[in-house]
Design an enzyme around this catalytic site. Structure first.
Site, PDB file in Angstrom:
ATOM      1  N   ARG A 169       3.918  -9.822  10.171  1.00 59.92           N
ATOM      2  CA  ARG A 169       2.889  -9.915   9.512  1.00 59.92           C
ATOM      3  C   ARG A 169       1.991 -10.977   9.339  1.00 59.92           C
ATOM      4  NH1 ARG A 169       4.901  -5.704   9.579  1.00 59.92           N
ATOM      5  NH2 ARG A 169       5.354  -4.413   7.500  1.00 59.92           N
ATOM      6  N   SER A 218       1.416  -3.271  -0.263  1.00 63.98           N
ATOM      7  CA  SER A 218       2.587  -3.936  -0.206  1.00 63.98           C
ATOM      8  C   SER A 218       2.484  -5.390  -0.863  1.00 63.98           C
ATOM      9  CB  SER A 218       3.143  -4.229   1.195  1.00 63.98           C
ATOM     10  OG  SER A 218       3.834  -2.673   0.825  1.00 63.98           O
ATOM     11  N   GLU A 288       2.050 -10.797   0.337  1.00 65.62           N
ATOM     12  CA  GLU A 288       0.917 -10.627   1.953  1.00 65.62           C
ATOM     13  C   GLU A 288      -0.079  -9.908   1.707  1.00 65.62           C
ATOM     14  OE1 GLU A 288       1.805  -6.466   3.791  1.00 65.62           O
ATOM     15  OE2 GLU A 288       3.441  -6.899   3.247  1.00 65.62           O
TER      16      GLU A 288
END
Length: 295
Positions: A169, A218, A288
């Site tokens: 990420r 998310s 995130e």
């Protein structure tokens, strides 16, 4: 023209309500949005903009929480014009403003495989590269060959994958650089096989994620060896609601706007989840999603 902005081939929008395009459906106004016509237009703008003008990059805001005070300065958005793709031999040259799903659909039409496993992730190609978007077992870094970038002074550079050190990420893009394009690896697969693959992905996601609701995907990264949604549930946060911001009853690592939530509701909800998970497990979750703007 306000602030002595340079005359460009693209266009500007002033006092733009970010709430109208936010996936969360929240956020204040942005002073200026600039839509460059192409990379050279972006470079011209960056070289000739007022020196004190603050610049932010935004794609389609699929993983961004804009605060209620909005964003001062100028937001650069590539999705209006810089959204083309050129297919070469075993490579696709993709503009950063092209949505990931549209790129995948164009690939499928040509019997080309690249990153179809990321179908249903709603970001742009540039955003996907910047955050190294992925699912278990696959990240966009698996097909990245190189990316084209421009710094905030208008200097252009090309970064190969081995120079990026892309991580979970995190595309590890150098600070102050704007992703303008990406070279992605491709191969050939039968069209029917690709169509069946994205249909299967869509069917699974619509059952397991709150697709169709106001959500930014998310919320938290998975800690090493663990799953964020399990930690959230174990901490008793799976039914948590603050104001009109709530933990999704379909997937508890997704937050949703129940109607007229404020960004402040989401900020409080995120912090409450982090506090409760830490109290329960001594693990501090990391967002995130990206939080931008002023309270």
């Amino acid at each position: 023209m306000p602030l002595n902005l340079p005359v460009v081939r693209g266009n500007y929008s002033f006092d733009f309500p970010l709430k109208d395009v936010s996936f969360f459906g929240v956020g204040g106004f942005c002073d200026i949005v600039f839509y460059p016509k192409d990379e050279s237009d972006l470079i011209f703008f960056l070289k000739n903009k007022p020196t004190d003008l603050k610049i932010n990059m935004l794609g389609n805001m699929s993983n961004v929480l804009i605060l209620d005070g909005g964003i001062r300065g100028c937001v650069v958005n590539l999705s209006k014009y810089m959204n083309k793709v050129k297919f070469l031999e075993e490579t696709a040259a993709v503009d950063a403003g092209l949505s990931l799903s549209k790129f995948i659909k164009q690939c499928v039409e040509k019997s080309i495989s690249s990153c179809e496993k990321l179908f249903c992730i709603p970001g742009t190609v540039g955003g996907a590269v910047a955050m190294n978007a992925g699912i278990p077992g696959f990240e966009i870094s698996d097909v990245v060959e190189s990316i084209g970038c421009v710094d905030l002074n208008g200097n252009k550079t090309l970064l190969s994958k081995d120079k990026l050190n892309m991580q979970y990420r995190n595309g590890n893009i150098p600070k102050g650089f704007v992703v303008t394009n990406a070279a992605l690896k491709t191969s050939t697969l039968p069209k029917i096989e690709l169509e069946n693959s994205i249909k299967e992905i869509y069917t699974k996601r619509i059952k397991s994620q709150p697709i169709g609701q106001k959500t930014c995907g998310s919320t938290f990264k998975n800690p090493p060896g663990l799953k964020a949604w399990e930690l959230i549930k174990e901490a008793g946060c799976d039914k948590l609601t603050i104001g009109n911001a709530a933990v999704s009853n379909i997937h508890c690592n997704f937050l949703v706007n129940l109607g007229n939530a404020k960004a402040a509701d989401f900020v409080k909800l995120i912090q409450t989840i982090k506090d409760r998970v830490f109290e329960k497990t001594k693990i501090m979750l990391e967002e995130e999603i990206v939080i931008l703007g002023e309270d």
